[in-house]
Design a protein around this motif. Structure first.
Motif, PDB file in Angstrom:
ATOM      1  N   SER A 108       0.835  -1.200   0.000  1.00  0.00           N
ATOM      2  CA  SER A 108       0.000   0.000   0.000  1.00  0.00           C
ATOM      3  C   SER A 108       0.872   1.253   0.000  1.00  0.00           C
ATOM      4  CB  SER A 108      -0.903  -0.003   1.234  1.00  0.00           C
ATOM      5  OG  SER A 108      -1.656   1.177   1.271  1.00  0.00           O
ATOM      6  N   SER A 109       0.435   2.240  -0.738  1.00  0.00           N
ATOM      7  CA  SER A 109       1.192   3.491  -0.770  1.00  0.00           C
ATOM      8  C   SER A 109       0.515   4.565   0.064  1.00  0.00           C
ATOM      9  CB  SER A 109       1.324   3.979  -2.222  1.00  0.00           C
ATOM     10  OG  SER A 109       0.041   4.248  -2.747  1.00  0.00           O
ATOM     11  N   THR A 110      -0.514   4.195   0.793  1.00  0.00           N
ATOM     12  CA  THR A 110      -1.237   5.163   1.600  1.00  0.00           C
ATOM     13  C   THR A 110      -1.361   4.660   3.041  1.00  0.00           C
ATOM     14  OG1 THR A 110      -3.286   6.430   1.797  1.00  0.00           O
ATOM     15  CG2 THR A 110      -3.478   4.224   0.888  1.00  0.00           C
ATOM     16  N   GLY A 111      -1.285   5.583   3.951  1.00  0.00           N
ATOM     17  CA  GLY A 111      -1.416   5.242   5.363  1.00  0.00           C
ATOM     18  C   GLY A 111      -2.862   5.325   5.819  1.00  0.00           C
ATOM     19  N   LEU A 112      -3.026   5.365   7.132  1.00  0.00           N
ATOM     20  CA  LEU A 112      -4.361   5.431   7.714  1.00  0.00           C
ATOM     21  C   LEU A 112      -4.706   6.857   8.118  1.00  0.00           C
ATOM     22  CD1 LEU A 112      -4.189   2.400  10.190  1.00  0.00           C
ATOM     23  CD2 LEU A 112      -4.976   2.403   7.825  1.00  0.00           C
ATOM     24  N   ALA A 113      -5.973   7.169   8.029  1.00  0.00           N
ATOM     25  CA  ALA A 113      -6.521   8.417   8.559  1.00  0.00           C
ATOM     26  C   ALA A 113      -7.595   8.001   9.563  1.00  0.00           C
ATOM     27  CB  ALA A 113      -7.110   9.269   7.453  1.00  0.00           C
ATOM     28  N   ILE A 114      -7.314   8.231  10.831  1.00  0.00           N
ATOM     29  CA  ILE A 114      -8.220   7.814  11.897  1.00  0.00           C
ATOM     30  C   ILE A 114      -8.997   9.043  12.363  1.00  0.00           C
ATOM     31  CG2 ILE A 114      -8.395   6.650  14.128  1.00  0.00           C
ATOM     32  CD1 ILE A 114      -6.831   4.991  12.104  1.00  0.00           C
ATOM     33  N   SER A 115     -10.310   8.930  12.395  1.00  0.00           N
ATOM     34  CA  SER A 115     -11.125  10.042  12.893  1.00  0.00           C
ATOM     35  C   SER A 115     -12.125   9.524  13.915  1.00  0.00           C
ATOM     36  CB  SER A 115     -11.851  10.751  11.746  1.00  0.00           C
ATOM     37  OG  SER A 115     -12.719   9.872  11.096  1.00  0.00           O
ATOM     38  N   LEU A 127     -15.752   5.693  15.692  1.00  0.00           N
ATOM     39  CA  LEU A 127     -14.361   5.640  15.244  1.00  0.00           C
ATOM     40  C   LEU A 127     -14.356   5.180  13.801  1.00  0.00           C
ATOM     41  CD1 LEU A 127     -11.362   5.889  16.129  1.00  0.00           C
ATOM     42  CD2 LEU A 127     -11.439   3.439  16.567  1.00  0.00           C
ATOM     43  N   GLU A 128     -13.616   5.908  12.949  1.00  0.00           N
ATOM     44  CA  GLU A 128     -13.540   5.559  11.535  1.00  0.00           C
ATOM     45  C   GLU A 128     -12.085   5.411  11.132  1.00  0.00           C
ATOM     46  OE1 GLU A 128     -15.666   7.128   7.615  1.00  0.00           O
ATOM     47  OE2 GLU A 128     -14.134   8.517   8.315  1.00  0.00           O
ATOM     48  N   GLU A 144     -16.041   1.780  10.002  1.00  0.00           N
ATOM     49  CA  GLU A 144     -16.288   2.488  11.261  1.00  0.00           C
ATOM     50  C   GLU A 144     -17.151   1.656  12.185  1.00  0.00           C
ATOM     51  OE1 GLU A 144     -20.136   5.345  10.823  1.00  0.00           O
ATOM     52  OE2 GLU A 144     -18.295   6.138   9.958  1.00  0.00           O
ATOM     53  N   PHE A 145     -17.119   2.031  13.451  1.00  0.00           N
ATOM     54  CA  PHE A 145     -18.067   1.478  14.411  1.00  0.00           C
ATOM     55  C   PHE A 145     -18.552   2.600  15.305  1.00  0.00           C
ATOM     56  CE2 PHE A 145     -14.177   0.616  17.029  1.00  0.00           C
ATOM     57  CZ  PHE A 145     -14.535   1.312  18.177  1.00  0.00           C
ATOM     58  N   THR A 146     -19.734   2.401  15.848  1.00  0.00           N
ATOM     59  CA  THR A 146     -20.315   3.336  16.808  1.00  0.00           C
ATOM     60  C   THR A 146     -20.773   2.521  18.000  1.00  0.00           C
ATOM     61  OG1 THR A 146     -21.050   4.808  15.042  1.00  0.00           O
ATOM     62  CG2 THR A 146     -22.097   5.069  17.193  1.00  0.00           C
ATOM     63  N   LYS A 147     -20.261   2.877  19.162  1.00  0.00           N
ATOM     64  CA  LYS A 147     -20.632   2.170  20.388  1.00  0.00           C
ATOM     65  C   LYS A 147     -20.774   3.165  21.532  1.00  0.00           C
ATOM     66  CE  LYS A 147     -18.832  -2.424  19.623  1.00  0.00           C
ATOM     67  NZ  LYS A 147     -18.087  -3.529  20.170  1.00  0.00           N
ATOM     68  N   SER A 148     -21.475   2.743  22.550  1.00  0.00           N
ATOM     69  CA  SER A 148     -21.637   3.552  23.741  1.00  0.00           C
ATOM     70  C   SER A 148     -20.356   3.513  24.573  1.00  0.00           C
ATOM     71  CB  SER A 148     -22.798   3.019  24.582  1.00  0.00           C
ATOM     72  OG  SER A 148     -22.858   3.685  25.816  1.00  0.00           O
ATOM     73  N   VAL A 149     -19.956   4.662  25.096  1.00  0.00           N
ATOM     74  CA  VAL A 149     -18.742   4.714  25.915  1.00  0.00           C
ATOM     75  C   VAL A 149     -18.924   3.985  27.234  1.00  0.00           C
ATOM     76  CG1 VAL A 149     -17.896   6.858  24.901  1.00  0.00           C
ATOM     77  CG2 VAL A 149     -19.339   6.956  26.930  1.00  0.00           C
ATOM     78  N   ASN A 173      -8.577  -4.754  11.763  1.00  0.00           N
ATOM     79  CA  ASN A 173      -8.574  -6.003  10.985  1.00  0.00           C
ATOM     80  C   ASN A 173      -9.641  -5.981   9.889  1.00  0.00           C
ATOM     81  OD1 ASN A 173      -6.479  -7.084  12.469  1.00  0.00           O
ATOM     82  ND2 ASN A 173      -7.845  -8.096  13.921  1.00  0.00           N
ATOM     83  N   LYS A 174     -10.791  -5.441  10.212  1.00  0.00           N
ATOM     84  CA  LYS A 174     -11.855  -5.322   9.213  1.00  0.00           C
ATOM     85  C   LYS A 174     -11.397  -4.419   8.070  1.00  0.00           C
ATOM     86  CE  LYS A 174     -16.659  -3.858   8.747  1.00  0.00           C
ATOM     87  NZ  LYS A 174     -17.780  -3.200   9.422  1.00  0.00           N
ATOM     88  N   PHE A 175     -10.684  -3.353   8.395  1.00  0.00           N
ATOM     89  CA  PHE A 175     -10.163  -2.445   7.372  1.00  0.00           C
ATOM     90  C   PHE A 175      -9.181  -3.157   6.444  1.00  0.00           C
ATOM     91  CE2 PHE A 175      -7.024   0.749   5.966  1.00  0.00           C
ATOM     92  CZ  PHE A 175      -7.865   1.612   5.282  1.00  0.00           C
ATOM     93  N   THR A 176      -8.283  -3.930   7.027  1.00  0.00           N
ATOM     94  CA  THR A 176      -7.300  -4.636   6.188  1.00  0.00           C
ATOM     95  C   THR A 176      -7.950  -5.772   5.403  1.00  0.00           C
ATOM     96  OG1 THR A 176      -6.642  -6.011   8.070  1.00  0.00           O
ATOM     97  CG2 THR A 176      -5.319  -4.047   7.618  1.00  0.00           C
ATOM     98  N   LEU A 177      -8.974  -6.423   5.975  1.00  0.00           N
ATOM     99  CA  LEU A 177      -9.688  -7.479   5.255  1.00  0.00           C
ATOM    100  C   LEU A 177     -10.490  -6.909   4.098  1.00  0.00           C
ATOM    101  CD1 LEU A 177     -10.933  -9.833   8.112  1.00  0.00           C
ATOM    102  CD2 LEU A 177      -9.121 -10.254   6.467  1.00  0.00           C
ATOM    103  N   GLU A 178     -11.079  -5.732   4.284  1.00  0.00           N
ATOM    104  CA  GLU A 178     -11.843  -5.086   3.214  1.00  0.00           C
ATOM    105  C   GLU A 178     -10.919  -4.807   2.031  1.00  0.00           C
ATOM    106  OE1 GLU A 178     -15.144  -4.262   2.809  1.00  0.00           O
ATOM    107  OE2 GLU A 178     -15.524  -5.411   4.611  1.00  0.00           O
ATOM    108  N   SER A 179      -9.677  -4.456   2.328  1.00  0.00           N
ATOM    109  CA  SER A 179      -8.750  -4.152   1.234  1.00  0.00           C
ATOM    110  C   SER A 179      -8.399  -5.419   0.441  1.00  0.00           C
ATOM    111  CB  SER A 179      -7.475  -3.511   1.774  1.00  0.00           C
ATOM    112  OG  SER A 179      -6.702  -4.454   2.488  1.00  0.00           O
ATOM    113  N   ARG A 180      -8.320  -6.542   1.123  1.00  0.00           N
ATOM    114  CA  ARG A 180      -7.990  -7.798   0.426  1.00  0.00           C
ATOM    115  C   ARG A 180      -9.174  -8.288  -0.406  1.00  0.00           C
ATOM    116  NH1 ARG A 180      -5.610 -10.147   5.719  1.00  0.00           N
ATOM    117  NH2 ARG A 180      -3.684  -8.973   5.818  1.00  0.00           N
TER     118      ARG A 180
END
Length: 183
Positions: A108-115, A127-128, A144-149, A173-180
């Motif tokens: 991959s030539s791109t990193g992660l952007a976490i928001s 979290l995305e 992304e996921f949305t959960k109660s704190v 892991n879901k992010f890396t699996l989506e890429s595969r």
């Protein structure tokens, strides 16, 4: 080395978000992603330029009527620098809490952007994880996921890092699996 427990004030929305965002940064960097601080360095450089302009305006050797032209230029440059800073924060930084470089030995030539998002008067934390450059050929679709704190903090305000780490790592892991899957 044992990590220090993270404690937040349960009545303070910003304290909760800060604790979670700091934990996300630690978890992502612990998984081999190096933080990309180029945007932060650019912002600090522009801030330094703005401070230098302000110092020139304040300490120019001539008194007011004689330095009128330099003051006008300093004010104009100061405004331009801060407009550029605001544009960077609005269009590039957005809600991002972390930018990373790509993993070493990765294709991959791109990193992660976490928001993250944590609306006021809500207990839902979102979290995305996305690619820094979404138009790149090696970009992955965002997840992304949305959960109660309330799932991650004790009644005393201590972050239960094991539960939170598991959720963040599952999302990574879901992010890396989506890429595969997509390639």
């Amino acid at each position: 080395m044992a990590s220090k427990e993270k404690k937040a004030n349960l009545l303070d929305h910003y304290s909760l978000k800060r604790a979670l965002d700091d934990a996300v940064t630690e978890i992502i960097t612990a998984n081999g992603y190096a933080e990309n601080v180029n945007l932060s360095n650019l912002k600090m450089g522009l801030g330094l330029v703005a401070c230098t302009i302000a110092l020139v305006a304040q300490f120019f050797p001539k008194k007011f009527p004689a330095n009128k032209g330099i003051l006008i230029w300093c004010i104009a440059l100061y405004v331009i620098v801060f407009v550029i800073l605001q544009l960077i924060m609005y269009f590039k930084e957005k809600n991002h809490i972390l930018f990373t470089h790509p993993l070493q030995d990765s294709f991959s030539s791109t990193g992660l952007a976490i928001s993250s998002k944590f609306p006021r008067f809500s207990d839902l934390y979102t979290l995305e994880i996305a690619s820094v450059d979404p138009k790149s050929l090696s970009a992955n679709p965002p997840v992304e996921f949305t959960k109660s704190v309330t799932k991650w903090f004790t009644k005393d305000g201590v972050l239960v890092e094991g539960f939170f780490r598991e959720d963040v790592e599952n999302l990574l892991n879901k992010f890396t699996l989506e890429s595969r899957k997509g390639k």
